[in-house]
Write an enzyme that holds these catalytic residues in place. Structure first.
Site, PDB file in Angstrom:
ATOM      1  N   LYS A 172       0.844  -1.205   0.000  1.00 56.21           N
ATOM      2  CA  LYS A 172       0.000   0.000   0.000  1.00 56.21           C
ATOM      3  C   LYS A 172       0.877   1.253   0.000  1.00 56.21           C
ATOM      4  O   LYS A 172       1.848   1.325   0.761  1.00 56.21           O
ATOM      5  CB  LYS A 172      -0.930  -0.024   1.213  1.00 56.21           C
ATOM      6  CG  LYS A 172      -2.015   1.036   1.195  1.00 56.21           C
ATOM      7  CD  LYS A 172      -2.955   0.865   2.391  1.00 56.21           C
ATOM      8  CE  LYS A 172      -4.081   1.892   2.375  1.00 56.21           C
ATOM      9  NZ  LYS A 172      -4.965   1.764   3.548  1.00 56.21           N
ATOM     10  N   SER A 197      -9.896   1.900   2.308  1.00 62.28           N
ATOM     11  CA  SER A 197      -9.031   2.659   1.439  1.00 62.28           C
ATOM     12  C   SER A 197      -8.020   1.806   0.679  1.00 62.28           C
ATOM     13  O   SER A 197      -7.477   2.244  -0.329  1.00 62.28           O
ATOM     14  CB  SER A 197      -8.273   3.710   2.248  1.00 62.28           C
ATOM     15  OG  SER A 197      -7.412   3.075   3.181  1.00 62.28           O
ATOM     16  N   SER A 229     -10.051  -0.434   6.501  1.00 61.48           N
ATOM     17  CA  SER A 229      -9.418  -0.352   5.180  1.00 61.48           C
ATOM     18  C   SER A 229      -8.669  -1.593   4.722  1.00 61.48           C
ATOM     19  O   SER A 229      -8.249  -1.668   3.568  1.00 61.48           O
ATOM     20  CB  SER A 229      -8.472   0.842   5.123  1.00 61.48           C
ATOM     21  OG  SER A 229      -9.226   2.017   5.043  1.00 61.48           O
TER      22      SER A 229
HETATM   23  N1  GLN Z   1     -13.568   3.828   5.423  1.00 58.48           N
HETATM   24  C1  GLN Z   1     -12.844   4.301   6.557  1.00 58.48           C
HETATM   25  C2  GLN Z   1     -12.653   5.776   6.463  1.00 58.48           C
HETATM   26  O1  GLN Z   1     -12.933   6.301   5.442  1.00 58.48           O
HETATM   27  C3  GLN Z   1     -11.605   3.519   6.636  1.00 58.48           C
HETATM   28  C4  GLN Z   1     -10.335   4.251   6.823  1.00 58.48           C
HETATM   29  C5  GLN Z   1      -9.159   3.351   7.029  1.00 58.48           C
HETATM   30  O2  GLN Z   1      -9.272   2.280   7.605  1.00 58.48           O
HETATM   31  N2  GLN Z   1      -7.998   3.830   6.625  1.00 58.48           N
HETATM   32  O3  GLN Z   1     -12.257   6.416   7.361  1.00 58.48           O
END
Ligand code: GLN
Length: 497
Positions: free
Chosen positions: A80, A155, A179
């Site tokens: 990532k 994400s 995420s």
């Molecule tokens: N969907 C979550 C957010 O938008 C997840 C974020 C994450 O885990 N980095 O905050």
């Protein structure tokens, strides 16, 4: 297309160790696959062909010299783009860091390099890891290999998509509110958010520091455990790192025996608002767990109803502070500095142009929630909810060994469908957020396709702190039973690329 790309990390490990294939062949097969399909999938922001082949050559040379290597030596991985890689771009999906080439490696990167893992490149993500669809990447969306018109989750959608598209057998994600797990759920892959402090975050660009955690992603529970073992463990460079032995995750993934275990189904997760096919597959998986000898009980965690609201105050508050450093002066992009303008003008133009809409929305929410006069009503209140959620978990774990729920309320939705509706986007995280708020470990693994759309459904397992091994034990048992039922792993039936 080389058959090597269809192999799991543990299968590749065997072939590499017996020297039936070389690490260079394995790396080349995956690089070729990326060249073939990534124009359509767009899982990678940056492919490091030279670095990958060099790392692979190194592994082959060491093996030829008779050196004893780790289980994953020579196995390729997608990383990532939130993790610092020395000499390789690290954009965090943002224009703000588009041209940043870190001078150092994140701790997990160092550990993976030492283990001989071959890093193929950097995977796409929502900007600064804010989002559930990877559509908020400044460099365009990633497409779900099951159906290219759909999102791969977020994400970390690049990491999940590269696994589902057979571009890499392993990937690394980060999980602040889901995420790793939600992308795993909607792509039919496995992802784990370890216990908070279980994996060093040194070199990970911070989103919300009290929630962020790096974790492993794979196509099987065992592969994910093998990667977990490489990246986990104490690091003095991260002050939140836990100085204790790493839970025996690989051993648990090999065991997969849940006879006599108590598994709690969380009443508050999985009812209204969840797609019918998601609920159906979840209910069927519960029956499978029962048939494997687990005792299933329903458990209530009433404060979970407030988890989403609390998270969307805590996360913006912390990220508004973490992202203050991208000011056009000290870090990253600088716009409009023609010598005639004030520092404030340059800062404000840089931040307006460097950040996307979602990032700006959260910074505004966060600074509001933290402002004098509102702090107690918003941030303070959210922190109290967080305590209640931790108490709900503690009570539940006094009755059961693990908790389960669907990972995400729906299967992969269409690209564009929720882009103009932030609340609809946030609702994706309703089941994944509680463990982040309490610092606990969670896993998502595939449990079949929803009958109404033939898209993957994920089941989430949650465990007490530092009991990450329980995730792998339960996950392995369920995976084994389901694969036997289906006759093949879920991804072999993939329709997409
Ligand atoms: N969907 C979550 C957010 O938008 C997840 C974020 C994450 O885990 N980095 O905050």
């Amino acid at each position: 297309m080389s058959e090597l790309i269809r192999k799991d990390a543990s299968e590749l490990s065997g072939l590499l160790e017996s020297r039936e294939v070389s690490a260079v062949e394995v790396a080349q097969a995956h690089l070729d696959r990326i060249a073939d399909v990534d124009g359509a999938v767009r899982a990678f922001l940056h492919v490091d062909t030279e670095g990958a082949l060099n790392a692979a050559k190194n592994v082959d040379a060491k093996r030829a010299a008779g050196e004893k290597l780790g289980a994953l030596a020579g196995v390729p991985l997608g990383l990532k783009d939130i993790l610092a890689t020395k000499g390789l771009p690290t954009t965090v999906g943002s224009k703000m860091l588009e041209n940043w080439i870190p001078p150092y490696d994140a701790t997990v990167v160092t550990r993976m390099r030492e283990a001989g893992i071959v890093i193929l490149g950097k995977t796409n993500m929502d900007e600064f890891a804010m989002g559930s669809s990877t559509e908020h990447s400044a460099f365009g969306p990633t497409h779900n290999p099951w159906d290219l018109e759909r999102i791969p989750g977020g994400s970390g959608g690049g990491s999940s998509a590269c696994l589902a598209a057979f571009e890499a057998p392993l990937a690394i994600g980060t999980d602040t509110g889901g995420s790793i797990r939600q992308p795993a759920a909607v792509t039919g892959t496995v992802g784990v958010k370890p216990t908070y402090g279980g994996v060093s975050r040194y070199g990970a660009v911070a989103l919300a520091s009290s929630l962020d955690q790096i974790g492993p992603c794979g196509r099987t529970v065992l592969d994910t455990a093998l990667l977990h073992e490489v990246i986990a463990g104490f690091d003095s460079m991260d002050q939140t790192s836990i100085n204790a032995p790493v839970p025996a995750v690989v051993e648990a993934a090999k065991r997969g025996d849940i006879k006599g275990m108590k598994i709690g189904v969380v009443r508050e997760l999985g009812g209204e608002g969840y797609q019918a096919g998601v609920r159906q597959r979840f209910d069927e998986a519960v029956v499978v767990l029962q048939s494997l000898g687990a005792e299933i009980v329903e458990v209530s965690c009433p404060s979970f109803d407030y988890a989403l609201a609390a998270y969307y105050l805590i996360l913006p508050s912390e990220c508004s502070s973490n992202l203050a450093k991208f000011d056009g002066i000290r870090f990253g992009l600088r716009v409009g500095d023609d010598g005639s303008r004030s520092v404030e003008q340059v800062m404000s133009q840089t931040r307006a142009e460097g950040f996307g809409d979602e990032v700006i929305r959260r910074i505004m929410l966060g600074t509001y929630a933290l402002s004098a006069g509102y702090y107690d009503a918003y941030y303070g209140q959210a922190q109290k909810i967080r305590t209640l959620i931790a108490q709900d978990f503690a009570k539940a774990f006094s009755q059961v060994d693990v908790l389960i729920s669907p990972t995400a309320p729906t299967t992969a939705f269409k690209i564009g469908e929720k882009l103009d509706d932030p609340l609809a986007m946030y609702l994706n995280d309703v089941a994944t957020i509680p463990v982040n708020l309490a610092g606990l470990p969670g896993m998502s693994l595939p449990i079949g396709l929803a009958p109404e759309d033939n898209l993957p459904v994920g089941l989430q397992i949650m465990a007490p702190a530092m009991a990450d091994d329980r995730l792998y034990n339960v996950g392995a048992a369920l995976e084994r039973a389901l694969v036997a039922q289906w006759g093949a792993p879920i991804l072999s039936s993939m329709a997409g690329v």
